[in-house]
Design a protein around this motif. Sequence first.
Motif, mmCIF file in Angstrom:
data_model
loop_
_atom_site.group_PDB
_atom_site.id
_atom_site.type_symbol
_atom_site.label_atom_id
_atom_site.label_comp_id
_atom_site.label_asym_id
_atom_site.label_seq_id
_atom_site.Cartn_x
_atom_site.Cartn_y
_atom_site.Cartn_z
ATOM 1 N N ARG A 34 -7.789 15.934 -9.111
ATOM 2 C CA ARG A 34 -8.813 15.060 -9.684
ATOM 3 C C ARG A 34 -9.972 14.941 -8.683
ATOM 4 N N GLY A 35 -11.180 15.133 -9.157
ATOM 5 C CA GLY A 35 -12.351 15.066 -8.297
ATOM 6 C C GLY A 35 -12.655 16.331 -7.530
ATOM 7 N N GLU A 36 -11.860 17.383 -7.734
ATOM 8 C CA GLU A 36 -12.043 18.635 -6.985
ATOM 9 C C GLU A 36 -12.762 19.672 -7.853
ATOM 10 N N ASP A 175 -11.987 14.290 -18.482
ATOM 11 C CA ASP A 175 -11.321 14.277 -17.175
ATOM 12 C C ASP A 175 -11.540 15.587 -16.417
ATOM 13 N N GLN A 202 -19.315 14.238 -11.546
ATOM 14 C CA GLN A 202 -17.961 14.412 -11.020
ATOM 15 C C GLN A 202 -17.579 13.278 -10.077
ATOM 16 N N ARG A 203 -18.491 12.928 -9.171
ATOM 17 C CA ARG A 203 -18.203 11.840 -8.236
ATOM 18 C C ARG A 203 -18.085 10.502 -8.958
ATOM 19 N N ARG A 204 -18.918 10.290 -9.971
ATOM 20 C CA ARG A 204 -18.920 9.003 -10.667
ATOM 21 C C ARG A 204 -17.617 8.755 -11.415
ATOM 22 N N ARG A 205 -17.048 9.827 -11.963
ATOM 23 C CA ARG A 205 -15.861 9.643 -12.802
ATOM 24 C C ARG A 205 -14.596 10.270 -12.233
ATOM 25 N N GLY A 206 -14.690 10.846 -11.059
ATOM 26 C CA GLY A 206 -13.527 11.510 -10.495
ATOM 27 C C GLY A 206 -13.092 12.702 -11.323
ATOM 28 N N GLY A 208 -12.404 16.448 -12.498
ATOM 29 C CA GLY A 208 -12.114 17.758 -11.934
ATOM 30 C C GLY A 208 -12.997 18.804 -12.589
#
Length: 540
Positions: A34-36, A175, A202-206, A208
């Motif tokens: 997640r977030g990557e 997601d 991506q950073r705001r919502r985590g 991927g």
Amino acid sequence: MPPPLLRIENLCVEFGPSHARSRVIDQLWVEIARGETLVLVGESGSGKSLTALSVVRLLPSAAHIVGGRVYLNEQDIFALPAHAMSAIRGRRIGFVFQEPQVALNPVMTIGDQVGEVLTCHLGLRGRARRTRVLDALAAVGIDNPEQRAREYPHQFSGGMKQRALIAIALAAEPDLLIADEPTTALDVTLQAQILTLLQTEQRRRGMGMLLITHDLGVAWQVADRVAVMQAGRLVESAPRQAFYAAPAHPYSQQLFAALPRLAASARPPVAATEAPLLEVQGLSVRFPRRWGWWRGTPDNLHAVEGASLSIRRGETLALVGESGSGKTSMGRAILRLLPLAAGRVVFQGQDLAQLAPAALRLQRRHLQMVFQDPYAAMNPRLQIGEILQEGLIAQQLGGGPAERAARVAALLSQVGLLPAHALRYPHEFSGGQRQRICIARALALAPALLVCDEPTSALDVSVQAQILALLEELQQRLGLAYLFITHNLGVVARVAHRVAVMHRGVIVEEGTVNQVLFAPRHPYTQSLLAAVPRLDVRTP
């Protein structure tokens, strides 16, 4: 340690009938946290897009998953019934497809296509839906979203279609975002905006992200990890910094070696020993905009306004500028595929704007175009061999069927494909392979001038290098002239003798490659160069 957002285990995909299947993805293992951001690179046909389509179970009917599993938040995607995938696609997994012209519905407005996602997955209607639609279009850099939301895909440039696709993919806040070449059709300034947008979301919502690209500069900007595919297998996977500092696999090293770089041009200007092959004077192209009597007086969109240029035999003039600046409209107007509002197009001493249809048809064998969208440019019901023979038959060239078939085989070999591909249909090829077919079709009539509209935008760097080398070799051997429309300034440095910069329908700067790329005078040219992705590590 939390489980990965996406896990692909031992994925195997085969193509073809049961008695003659070929393995196109072989034992693929991939994880995304997640977030990557995982960036998947590799040559055209290596299986990158098929991997992405396998995750959302949208493989073509000829493809078969013969092994492996895909897990999204530990949920087995392959175990779900087909109807349950409608709650996954668009809501939990957003998808930006490679071919914007094919992915967008031609009979729905852009606003309705974004709104459809919001209604289906978030239940939004009325004013709330309209507000979110306009916000989504504005977020991806579409100017005047209220007006643009009422327009249809054919009214958008290639880059704007791509932006609309990204807006649709992000609308329901998924997601995981799978982006298959999301910046291919975009100029460098817009590319930088889109990449910044994706990273911000991506950073705001985590969220991927699995991003597929052939541009190693793009991969450097957004990747946390880089995975390299070759012939359906994963040959290397490493954190971004380690990969760019020392790529381990020989194929990865080949990709770096083929990367076009913004360097001083080694191509001297073509000597002015004779009259230009093509001379364009004061060209203007305008499109009528009619919104109905209740929306005000109809007006015209000035796509090109008073543009002039010239190209000599054996010369390459690169035309650069942002998406929607009028580059493609100018290229099509030169070939009289669009009507001229004003101006002259003089080719080999004849004004094409004044020719009767019969005379223009004869001249068309000497002027050919490689279109920006390879899939939309080919008839999906014809085999590749039939597509390549269309021009020969129309111009009564090439002899009989046997001679034309031999010519088709030679053309396919010239662009790095197999003669056997003549019996396949366009949908059976990757995006890069389709672009090569379009280049072969343009070469079929041995023209004097090629208008190349982003001819390498869909190609990975290794195939791009092959195509550019092919175009250079043909130019030297046949004396071909090119109007080369591109947003890749590294390619400009490689192929062009001169450069013209277009901004809002006007040519704002023109000169040699070294003058324009290394001593730009116009502020817009300077902004283009400032947005070029640069690798901040020492590459091989």
